[in-house]
Design an enzyme around this catalytic site. Structure first.
Site, PDB file in Angstrom:
ATOM      1  CE1 TYR A  18       1.779  -1.128  15.848  1.00  0.00           C
ATOM      2  CE2 TYR A  18       3.758   0.180  15.480  1.00  0.00           C
ATOM      3  CZ  TYR A  18       2.768  -0.283  16.320  1.00  0.00           C
ATOM      4  OH  TYR A  18       2.747   0.125  17.642  1.00  0.00           O
ATOM      5  N   PRO A  40      -3.125  -6.763  -3.444  1.00  0.00           N
ATOM      6  CG  PRO A  40      -3.283  -7.509  -5.644  1.00  0.00           C
ATOM      7  CD  PRO A  40      -2.285  -7.200  -4.577  1.00  0.00           C
ATOM      8  N   PRO A  47      -8.579 -10.279   8.617  1.00  0.00           N
ATOM      9  CG  PRO A  47     -10.093 -11.685   9.726  1.00  0.00           C
ATOM     10  CD  PRO A  47      -8.650 -11.577   9.328  1.00  0.00           C
ATOM     11  CB  SER A 115      10.142   2.403   4.588  1.00  0.00           C
ATOM     12  OG  SER A 115       9.618   1.845   5.757  1.00  0.00           O
ATOM     13  CE  LYS A 137      14.562   0.502   8.191  1.00  0.00           C
ATOM     14  NZ  LYS A 137      13.856   1.103   9.339  1.00  0.00           N
TER      15      LYS A 137
END
Length: 320
Positions: A18, A40, A47, A115, A137
């Site tokens: 995102y 992979p 799609p 992240s 985190k």
């Protein structure tokens, strides 16, 4: 003025996700040779993700397909780049320990941006479900520091398009809008494209090395009531405001099963307690709009115009 830097070779984990896709696009736009480390592609790959990979390859982005437990493959990829940015989703946050191990083994990385892409977790104490979320985190921050890796930690606050969809539901016909708490707490809503651009900027900026950078431009600060009123002006409609009291959110955080208790705890932290604005940013702190005054950010007013003409599709955050 920001210092001009030579193009860096950048590797992005989660670059098809995102926020990762915005970081990848910004990296290429700023002229950096860019790689993405991604799972992979297979029969279950969506799609839209395949379309994104085709787009990236057409812009010169190299996609390295691999899993996070393929240590040697990651080390080999790292030895070819200068900067590592992780945009992995929340369920994969602990897996960043594998990235840290690979960075140590490679020995050449000039900057790691883990992240975060949310609140400044070292400065707030939210309800327990969100606190547990943030603690994962924090462990990555502490592991990065302990490993001696040059870092930049980013407190990007709210991703604006995501939260506008959550708060206003602009895709759905309705006459009511839910208000959390009294609707007066200020939050910080930064457009995803701007977050991508700022992240590439700070990852390459010597001033941000081993520092926390806050994304808190004044035009991005807004309360729920102000946001709803602005949307009413844009649409020419009037919405009934349905209030969810603080005690209801607290109760839901205690009674909903994990991971359903996390989103309500986040809403409580941001829109009831006002955690994003609960601490001061002084002259010694780094804040992106002060670091890069030449950059034109997308204001909330401008973003709502986008929602009127070509609204971004709602996204679902992964909490489990």
């Amino acid at each position: 003025m920001a210092r001009e830097a030579e193009p860096s070779r950048i590797l992005i984990f989660g670059g098809t996700g995102y926020i990762g896709k915005h970081i990848a696009r910004a990296s290429v736009a700023f002229g950096h040779p860019t790689c993405i480390y991604a799972r992979p592609a297979g029969p279950r790959t969506k799609p839209l993700n395949l379309d994104l990979r085709r787009e990236f390859r057409s812009t010169g982005i190299r996609i390295i397909e691999g899993e996070l437990d393929e240590h040697e493959k990651i080390v080999t990829a790292l030895k070819q780049v200068d900067i590592v940015i992780s945009a992995l989703a929340y369920p994969q946050v602990p897996d960043q320990l594998k990235i840290i191990d690979a960075i140590v083994a490679a020995g050449n990385i000039k900057r790691f941006v883990p992240s975060d892409f949310g609140c400044e977790e070292d400065k707030i104490t939210p309800l327990p479900p969100f606190e547990e979320f943030l603690e994962k985190k924090r462990k990555i921050r502490r592991a990065t520091e302990a490993a001696g890796i040059p870092f930049t930690f980013v407190a990007t606050n709210c991703l604006a398009a995501y939260f506008i969809n959550v708060l206003l539901h602009p895709h759905s016909p309705h006459d009511e809008i839910v208000v959390y708490g009294d609707g007066e707490a200020n939050a910080v809503l930064n457009y995803e494209e701007d977050v991508g651009k700022y992240t590439i900027k700070v990852a390459n900026d010597p001033r941000a090395c081993n520092r926390v950078v806050s994304y808190r431009p004044k035009p991005s600060i807004i309360s729920q009531h102000q946001l709803i009123s602005l949307w009413e002006e844009k649409t020419g409609r009037s919405f009934k405001r349905v209030y969810v009291p603080e005690e209801d959110l607290v109760k839901l955080s205690q009674t909903l099963p994990p991971p359903e208790n996390i989103p309500v705890s986040i809403l409580h932290s941001i829109f009831v307690k006002g955690d994003l604005m609960s601490y001061e940013i002084d002259d010694d702190d780094l804040e992106v709009s002060r670091m890069y005054p030449e950059m034109q950010l997308t204001t909330i007013d401008q973003l709502l115009n986008i929602f009127l003409t070509d609204p971004p599709e709602p996204a679902r955050a992964a909490f489990g």
